[in-house]
Design a protein around this motif. Structure first.
Motif, PDB file in Angstrom:
ATOM      1  N   TYR A  65      -3.006 -88.646 -44.519  1.00 46.15           N
ATOM      2  CA  TYR A  65      -2.983 -87.194 -44.707  1.00 46.15           C
ATOM      3  C   TYR A  65      -4.365 -86.558 -44.531  1.00 46.15           C
ATOM      4  CZ  TYR A  65       1.812 -87.426 -46.430  1.00 46.15           C
ATOM      5  OH  TYR A  65       3.162 -87.602 -46.528  1.00 46.15           O
ATOM      6  N   ARG A  94      -8.220 -76.418 -46.340  1.00 48.87           N
ATOM      7  CA  ARG A  94      -7.625 -75.667 -45.239  1.00 48.87           C
ATOM      8  C   ARG A  94      -6.658 -74.615 -45.769  1.00 48.87           C
ATOM      9  NH1 ARG A  94      -6.060 -80.247 -40.657  1.00 48.87           N
ATOM     10  NH2 ARG A  94      -8.153 -81.152 -40.438  1.00 48.87           N
ATOM     11  N   LEU A 112      -4.291 -85.016 -41.160  1.00 49.94           N
ATOM     12  CA  LEU A 112      -3.118 -84.141 -41.055  1.00 49.94           C
ATOM     13  C   LEU A 112      -3.316 -82.809 -41.762  1.00 49.94           C
ATOM     14  CD1 LEU A 112      -0.162 -83.867 -40.107  1.00 49.94           C
ATOM     15  CD2 LEU A 112       0.531 -84.898 -42.284  1.00 49.94           C
ATOM     16  N   VAL A 113      -3.807 -82.843 -43.011  1.00 46.47           N
ATOM     17  CA  VAL A 113      -3.951 -81.604 -43.784  1.00 46.47           C
ATOM     18  C   VAL A 113      -5.374 -81.383 -44.290  1.00 46.47           C
ATOM     19  CG1 VAL A 113      -1.538 -81.611 -44.502  1.00 46.47           C
ATOM     20  CG2 VAL A 113      -3.252 -82.750 -45.927  1.00 46.47           C
ATOM     21  N   SER A 170      -1.696 -71.374 -44.088  1.00 51.66           N
ATOM     22  CA  SER A 170      -1.146 -70.641 -42.945  1.00 51.66           C
ATOM     23  C   SER A 170      -1.584 -71.232 -41.610  1.00 51.66           C
ATOM     24  CB  SER A 170      -1.558 -69.166 -43.014  1.00 51.66           C
ATOM     25  OG  SER A 170      -2.972 -69.034 -42.956  1.00 51.66           O
ATOM     26  N   THR A 171      -2.659 -72.041 -41.603  1.00 53.35           N
ATOM     27  CA  THR A 171      -3.134 -72.646 -40.361  1.00 53.35           C
ATOM     28  C   THR A 171      -2.481 -73.996 -40.079  1.00 53.35           C
ATOM     29  OG1 THR A 171      -4.975 -73.761 -41.479  1.00 53.35           O
ATOM     30  CG2 THR A 171      -5.359 -71.510 -40.695  1.00 53.35           C
ATOM     31  N   LEU A 172      -1.647 -74.471 -41.009  1.00 52.84           N
ATOM     32  CA  LEU A 172      -0.986 -75.762 -40.865  1.00 52.84           C
ATOM     33  C   LEU A 172       0.448 -75.569 -40.392  1.00 52.84           C
ATOM     34  CD1 LEU A 172      -2.335 -77.368 -44.151  1.00 52.84           C
ATOM     35  CD2 LEU A 172      -3.149 -77.778 -41.825  1.00 52.84           C
ATOM     36  N   PRO A 173       1.114 -76.616 -39.930  1.00 56.15           N
ATOM     37  CA  PRO A 173       2.496 -76.489 -39.474  1.00 56.15           C
ATOM     38  C   PRO A 173       3.396 -75.873 -40.536  1.00 56.15           C
ATOM     39  CG  PRO A 173       1.601 -78.611 -38.840  1.00 56.15           C
ATOM     40  CD  PRO A 173       0.574 -77.962 -39.696  1.00 56.15           C
ATOM     41  N   ALA A 174       4.454 -75.218 -40.095  1.00 57.60           N
ATOM     42  CA  ALA A 174       5.324 -74.465 -41.002  1.00 57.60           C
ATOM     43  C   ALA A 174       6.003 -75.356 -42.036  1.00 57.60           C
ATOM     44  CB  ALA A 174       6.370 -73.696 -40.196  1.00 57.60           C
ATOM     45  N   ASP A 175       6.250 -76.618 -41.707  1.00 58.80           N
ATOM     46  CA  ASP A 175       6.944 -77.514 -42.632  1.00 58.80           C
ATOM     47  C   ASP A 175       5.987 -78.243 -43.576  1.00 58.80           C
ATOM     48  OD1 ASP A 175       5.747 -79.022 -40.694  1.00 58.80           O
ATOM     49  OD2 ASP A 175       7.428 -80.422 -40.433  1.00 58.80           O
ATOM     50  N   THR A 176       4.726 -77.813 -43.647  1.00 61.43           N
ATOM     51  CA  THR A 176       3.746 -78.464 -44.521  1.00 61.43           C
ATOM     52  C   THR A 176       4.052 -78.169 -45.987  1.00 61.43           C
ATOM     53  OG1 THR A 176       2.014 -78.296 -42.833  1.00 61.43           O
ATOM     54  CG2 THR A 176       1.304 -78.668 -45.103  1.00 61.43           C
TER      55      THR A 176
END
Length: 280
Positions: A225, A131, A228-229, A134-140
């Motif tokens: 995870y 992935r 999640l990611v 940039s498509t994941l949450p900002a705190d990743t």
């Protein structure tokens, strides 16, 4: 006095450069040229007609070349070991004691990973996330998108705990002294370098192996995870798996402490040193 005449007088009063100064370069230039020629000659002899720093000899190429050498030597070890085993079986003298020892050796060799085995197995595949960050949450954390050493080690430990009788990682047989190490997202295993996806296969009771994976806390943490990611995780069964024998060195190494004046002494009065066997 007109300005032009004054300038003319200054030029006339300038003294010419001394002859000794002019002649100094007559000796310096040949010496420099001779030294440069010598360096060129040494470079040509050292390189033996090749580039001393070819562009292809970067770090990646060095790693790949080393990996290929280890792979080739491992194949040679397997071939030679097979020849030794065949010749030993043909020429060894026959006796009940020898037959008993050979039988004992065969049973130990299987557990030690020194012989090829086949049977039912479970295979676990771990892969980095594909992935876009940039498509994941900002705190990743970017590290969440990679398979790490503890993830591979967690799967290996869970499979042993589940009763695995033999194991491979990628195309290598794992034994008691095999160490799983990762640098970045690459796996270092017994002199070889691998990139994800990482494939771990264990031979044994498939149901018990799957249950061990399901219950292991390290593997469970990795699976959290996956959605999640987007980390890769898959488990599959194979009823007729074939594992090659271990082809590396089986020599154990020990850590010893240096002798010091305060070290305890043995019966002969010589300092003794402690030793720790490599973990099994």
């Amino acid at each position: 006095m007109p300005r032009s005449q004054a300038l003319h007088g200054l030029r006339m009063r300038r003294r010419p450069r001394p002859a000794a100064t002019r002649s100094r370069w007559r000796y310096v230039v040949p010496v420099v040229a001779l030294a440069a020629g010598g360096l060129f000659g040494v470079s040509a002899i050292t390189s033996n007609g090749t580039d001393l720093r070819p562009a292809t000899r970067d770090l990646v190429q060095v790693v790949r070349s080393g990996d290929q050498r280890v792979k080739t030597k491992a194949a040679g070890v397997r071939r030679l070991q097979a020849e030794v085993d065949a010749l030993s079986a043909q020429r060894a003298p026959g006796s009940s004691r020898l037959a008993q020892l050979q039988k004992q050796e065969s049973s130990i060799a299987v557990a030690a990973g020194m012989t090829p085995v086949q049977g039912s197995a479970v295979t676990v595949t771990l892969d980095d996330s594909h992935r876009d960050l940039s498509t994941l949450p900002a705190d990743t954390d970017p590290n969440w998108l990679l398979v790490h050493q503890q993830d591979v080690q967690g799967v290996v430990n869970a499979l042993w705990q589940g009763g695995a009788t033999a194991m491979t990682i990628m195309d290598q047989r794992i034994i008691s002294t095999s160490a799983v190490r990762c640098v970045g997202n690459t796996l270092l295993l017994q002199g070889r370098v691998y990139s994800p996806p990482f494939v771990i296969s264990a031979m044994g009771d498939q149901k018990k192996l799957r249950n061990a994976l399901q219950k292991d806390p390290a593997v469970s943490d990795y699976r959290d995870y996956v959605p999640l990611v987007g980390l890769g995780y898959s488990v599959s069964d194979k009823d007729d798996a074939h594992f090659a024998a271990y082809a590396g060195s089986a020599q154990l190494r020990y850590a010893t402490s240096p002798a010091t004046p305060s070290s305890p002494t043995g019966p002969s009065g010589a300092p003794t040193s402690s030793s720790t066997e490599a973990p099994k």
